[in-house]
Design an enzyme around this catalytic site. Structure first.
Site, PDB file in Angstrom:
ATOM      1  N   CYS A 191       0.820  -1.216   0.000  1.00  0.00           N
ATOM      2  CA  CYS A 191       0.000   0.000   0.000  1.00  0.00           C
ATOM      3  C   CYS A 191       0.852   1.264   0.000  1.00  0.00           C
ATOM      4  O   CYS A 191       0.331   2.362  -0.181  1.00  0.00           O
ATOM      5  CB  CYS A 191      -0.924   0.009   1.207  1.00  0.00           C
ATOM      6  SG  CYS A 191      -2.120  -1.317   1.221  1.00  0.00           S
ATOM      7  N   ASN A 230      -9.943   0.318   1.694  1.00  0.00           N
ATOM      8  CA  ASN A 230      -8.497   0.455   1.488  1.00  0.00           C
ATOM      9  C   ASN A 230      -8.183   0.070   0.036  1.00  0.00           C
ATOM     10  O   ASN A 230      -8.277  -1.101  -0.322  1.00  0.00           O
ATOM     11  CB  ASN A 230      -7.776  -0.459   2.481  1.00  0.00           C
ATOM     12  CG  ASN A 230      -6.264  -0.397   2.346  1.00  0.00           C
ATOM     13  OD1 ASN A 230      -5.727   0.174   1.395  1.00  0.00           O
ATOM     14  ND2 ASN A 230      -5.576  -0.999   3.298  1.00  0.00           N
ATOM     15  N   HIS A 281      -2.733   7.338   4.673  1.00  0.00           N
ATOM     16  CA  HIS A 281      -3.223   6.137   3.986  1.00  0.00           C
ATOM     17  C   HIS A 281      -4.594   5.776   4.536  1.00  0.00           C
ATOM     18  O   HIS A 281      -4.818   5.811   5.745  1.00  0.00           O
ATOM     19  CB  HIS A 281      -2.231   4.988   4.203  1.00  0.00           C
ATOM     20  CG  HIS A 281      -2.689   3.693   3.616  1.00  0.00           C
ATOM     21  ND1 HIS A 281      -3.219   3.601   2.353  1.00  0.00           N
ATOM     22  CD2 HIS A 281      -2.725   2.430   4.127  1.00  0.00           C
ATOM     23  CE1 HIS A 281      -3.536   2.341   2.110  1.00  0.00           C
ATOM     24  NE2 HIS A 281      -3.256   1.614   3.165  1.00  0.00           N
TER      25      HIS A 281
HETATM   26  N1  COA Z   1     -17.276  -9.188  10.821  1.00  0.00           N
HETATM   27  C1  COA Z   1     -17.586  -9.597  12.066  1.00  0.00           C
HETATM   28  N2  COA Z   1     -16.656 -10.049  12.935  1.00  0.00           N
HETATM   29  C2  COA Z   1     -15.383 -10.069  12.506  1.00  0.00           C
HETATM   30  C3  COA Z   1     -14.997  -9.671  11.234  1.00  0.00           C
HETATM   31  C4  COA Z   1     -16.010  -9.212  10.372  1.00  0.00           C
HETATM   32  N3  COA Z   1     -15.757  -8.777   9.125  1.00  0.00           N
HETATM   33  N4  COA Z   1     -13.665  -9.796  11.116  1.00  0.00           N
HETATM   34  C5  COA Z   1     -13.219 -10.272  12.285  1.00  0.00           C
HETATM   35  N5  COA Z   1     -14.261 -10.452  13.130  1.00  0.00           N
HETATM   36  C6  COA Z   1     -14.235 -10.950  14.495  1.00  0.00           C
HETATM   37  C7  COA Z   1     -13.022 -11.742  14.823  1.00  0.00           C
HETATM   38  O1  COA Z   1     -13.195 -13.082  14.401  1.00  0.00           O
HETATM   39  C8  COA Z   1     -12.940 -11.598  16.313  1.00  0.00           C
HETATM   40  O2  COA Z   1     -13.794 -12.528  16.885  1.00  0.00           O
HETATM   41  P1  COA Z   1     -13.338 -13.349  18.192  1.00  0.00           P
HETATM   42  O3  COA Z   1     -13.099 -12.298  19.239  1.00  0.00           O
HETATM   43  O4  COA Z   1     -14.510 -14.220  18.440  1.00  0.00           O
HETATM   44  O5  COA Z   1     -12.097 -14.073  17.775  1.00  0.00           O
HETATM   45  C9  COA Z   1     -13.517 -10.217  16.579  1.00  0.00           C
HETATM   46  O6  COA Z   1     -14.215  -9.849  15.379  1.00  0.00           O
HETATM   47  C10 COA Z   1     -12.478  -9.176  16.896  1.00  0.00           C
HETATM   48  O7  COA Z   1     -11.412  -9.317  15.986  1.00  0.00           O
HETATM   49  P2  COA Z   1     -10.145  -8.374  16.082  1.00  0.00           P
HETATM   50  O8  COA Z   1      -9.140  -8.850  15.088  1.00  0.00           O
HETATM   51  O9  COA Z   1      -9.722  -8.204  17.503  1.00  0.00           O
HETATM   52  O10 COA Z   1     -10.789  -7.002  15.609  1.00  0.00           O
HETATM   53  P3  COA Z   1     -10.093  -5.626  15.540  1.00  0.00           P
HETATM   54  O11 COA Z   1     -10.827  -4.648  16.356  1.00  0.00           O
HETATM   55  O12 COA Z   1      -8.614  -5.750  15.751  1.00  0.00           O
HETATM   56  O13 COA Z   1     -10.309  -5.239  14.018  1.00  0.00           O
HETATM   57  C11 COA Z   1      -9.212  -5.196  11.911  1.00  0.00           C
HETATM   58  C12 COA Z   1      -9.820  -6.066  13.001  1.00  0.00           C
HETATM   59  C13 COA Z   1      -8.733  -6.110  10.800  1.00  0.00           C
HETATM   60  C14 COA Z   1     -10.271  -4.246  11.392  1.00  0.00           C
HETATM   61  C15 COA Z   1      -8.025  -4.388  12.512  1.00  0.00           C
HETATM   62  O14 COA Z   1      -7.159  -5.256  13.177  1.00  0.00           O
HETATM   63  C16 COA Z   1      -7.253  -3.646  11.465  1.00  0.00           C
HETATM   64  O15 COA Z   1      -7.736  -2.667  10.892  1.00  0.00           O
HETATM   65  N6  COA Z   1      -6.000  -4.025  11.228  1.00  0.00           N
HETATM   66  C17 COA Z   1      -5.159  -3.361  10.240  1.00  0.00           C
HETATM   67  C18 COA Z   1      -5.523  -3.844   8.874  1.00  0.00           C
HETATM   68  C19 COA Z   1      -4.929  -3.007   7.790  1.00  0.00           C
HETATM   69  O16 COA Z   1      -4.976  -1.821   7.829  1.00  0.00           O
HETATM   70  N7  COA Z   1      -4.397  -3.676   6.768  1.00  0.00           N
HETATM   71  C20 COA Z   1      -3.904  -3.072   5.590  1.00  0.00           C
HETATM   72  C21 COA Z   1      -2.644  -2.338   5.807  1.00  0.00           C
HETATM   73  S1  COA Z   1      -2.178  -1.511   4.337  1.00  0.00           S
END
Ligand code: COA
Length: 335
Positions: free
Chosen positions: A119, A283, A253
């Site tokens: 990215c 994104n 970003h």
């Molecule tokens: N819908 C519903 N639940 C979801 C889900 C979705 N689309 N995706 C994940 N979950 C669940 C998980 O399974 C987890 O369940 P559990 O607690 O039973 O295991 C719960 O939601 C929480 O997951 P978690 O990973 O702790 O959520 P989070 O608050 O960290 O958010 C992201 C997840 C991916 C949104 C966050 O980590 C993020 O933005 N990371 C950076 C990603 C990024 O920017 N990538 C590109 C970089 S260029």
């Protein structure tokens, strides 16, 4: 690397963008995987994203964005002598998407290649183009940033599917009398590469059980992102002898509104200086920052003399910031 621009002034003199027509809403995604509009909005700020049509490839998005950028700069394809397309979803591994775009815009004298930095690709590409123009190797560069990540997503993995979208932006870079780029800070941490990768997409063999889809450790990438979005911005500002208060427009970003809010708060940017469009596009990887620039141009925030700070981060893991004193009278409509 970190460097303050020296010597010739180089700036963005044209800006274009293109997104596919198809809008995919959170509610539609909830019909595909076990998720909900509420979860996606709460955790990411994303409401919808664009998805490329089956017949659309990266060169198609790039070409449309490039034509707009050329028009905005008031130059023709044959005036361009460098084309860089920053993408991780080129039409194919080779020929380079940039070569296809160069041919279609009539840039017959141009060097053309693709650049892969996740990215952060657009940030790396504008730094390269800056160096080539400032060093006198080329006169006018076209830099495209964009991706069709929908092609490499696992459509049954809710943890990645909801985050990404398709789109592209393009800029023209050339010498100007004053203003333009003030400095860059770019970095990479290969040790973190395992946190965000596309297995089985190159010469490294993976187990058959590892699917060839974008694979991410969301929590680790989140931690990395919140750290480098702040440290990279601070580093480039310090290198250029500027402060957060000097910056008029902050273009982070567009990965997740929580990452943007965290960085803006830590750095001390008030909401009105922060460009946000992740709600509409998700994104878009290397498309994210040029699409956000197009938004800021469209709503009148990008005016000559304004100081603009851009910071990207992504697979690699990579990050990159640029500081630019805007010089161009933009007339682009909001992306
Ligand atoms: N819908 C519903 N639940 C979801 C889900 C979705 N689309 N995706 C994940 N979950 C669940 C998980 O399974 C987890 O369940 P559990 O607690 O039973 O295991 C719960 O939601 C929480 O997951 P978690 O990973 O702790 O959520 P989070 O608050 O960290 O958010 C992201 C997840 C991916 C949104 C966050 O980590 C993020 O933005 N990371 C950076 C990603 C990024 O920017 N990538 C590109 C970089 S260029």
């Amino acid at each position: 690397m970190i460097a303050r621009a020296n010597g010739n002034h180089v700036s963005i003199t044209g800006l274009g963008w293109h997104v596919p027509e198809r809008v995919l809403t959170n509610d539609e995604l909830a019909g595909i995987v076990d998720t909900s509009d509420e979860w996606i909005r709460d955790r990411t700020g994303i409401r919808q994203r664009r998805i490329a049509a089956p017949e659309e490839a990266m060169s198609d998005l790039s070409l449309a964005a490039s034509r707009r950028a050329l028009e905005d700069a008031g130059v023709r394809g044959e005036d361009i002598d460098l084309v860089i397309v920053a993408t991780v979803t080129p039409d194919m591994m080779f020929p380079a998407t940039a070569a296809l775009v160069a041919e279609q815009i009539g840039a017959t004298r141009a060097a053309a290649y693709d650049l892969s930095a996740g990215c952060t690709g657009f940030m790396y590409a504008i730094a390269q183009a800056y160096g080539m123009v400032a060093g006198g190797l080329v006169q006018r560069a076209l830099v495209v940033g964009g991706d069709i990540l929908s092609r490499i997503l696992n459509w049954s993995d809710r943890s990645t599917l909801v985050l990404f979208g398709d789109g592209a932006g393009a800029v023209v870079l050339e010498r100007v009398d004053e203003g333009g780029f003030l400095g860059f800070e770019l970095g990479a941490d290969g040790a973190g590469g395992r946190e965000l990768l596309l297995p089985s997409s190159g010469s490294r063999k993976f187990e058959d059980s590892v699917p060839p889809y974008l694979t991410m450790n969301g929590r680790e990438v989140f931690k990395f992102a919140t750290r480098v979005m702040v440290s990279s911005a601070e580093a480039v500002l310090e290198e250029c002898g500027r402060t957060v208060e000097d910056v008029d427009v902050y273009v982070p970003h567009q990965a997740n509104v929580r990452i943007i809010d965290h960085a803006a708060r830590k750095l001390g940017f008030p909401d009105e200086k922060v460009v946000v469009n992740v709600d509409r596009y998700g994104n878009t990887s290397s498309g994210s920052i040029p699409l956000a620039l197009a938004d800021a141009a469209g709503d009148g925030r990008l005016q000559p003399g304004k100081l603009v700070l851009m910071t990207g981060m992504g697979a690699g893991l990579t990050w990159g910031s640029a500081l630019i004193e805007w010089t161009h009278e933009t007339n682009g409509a909001t992306a």
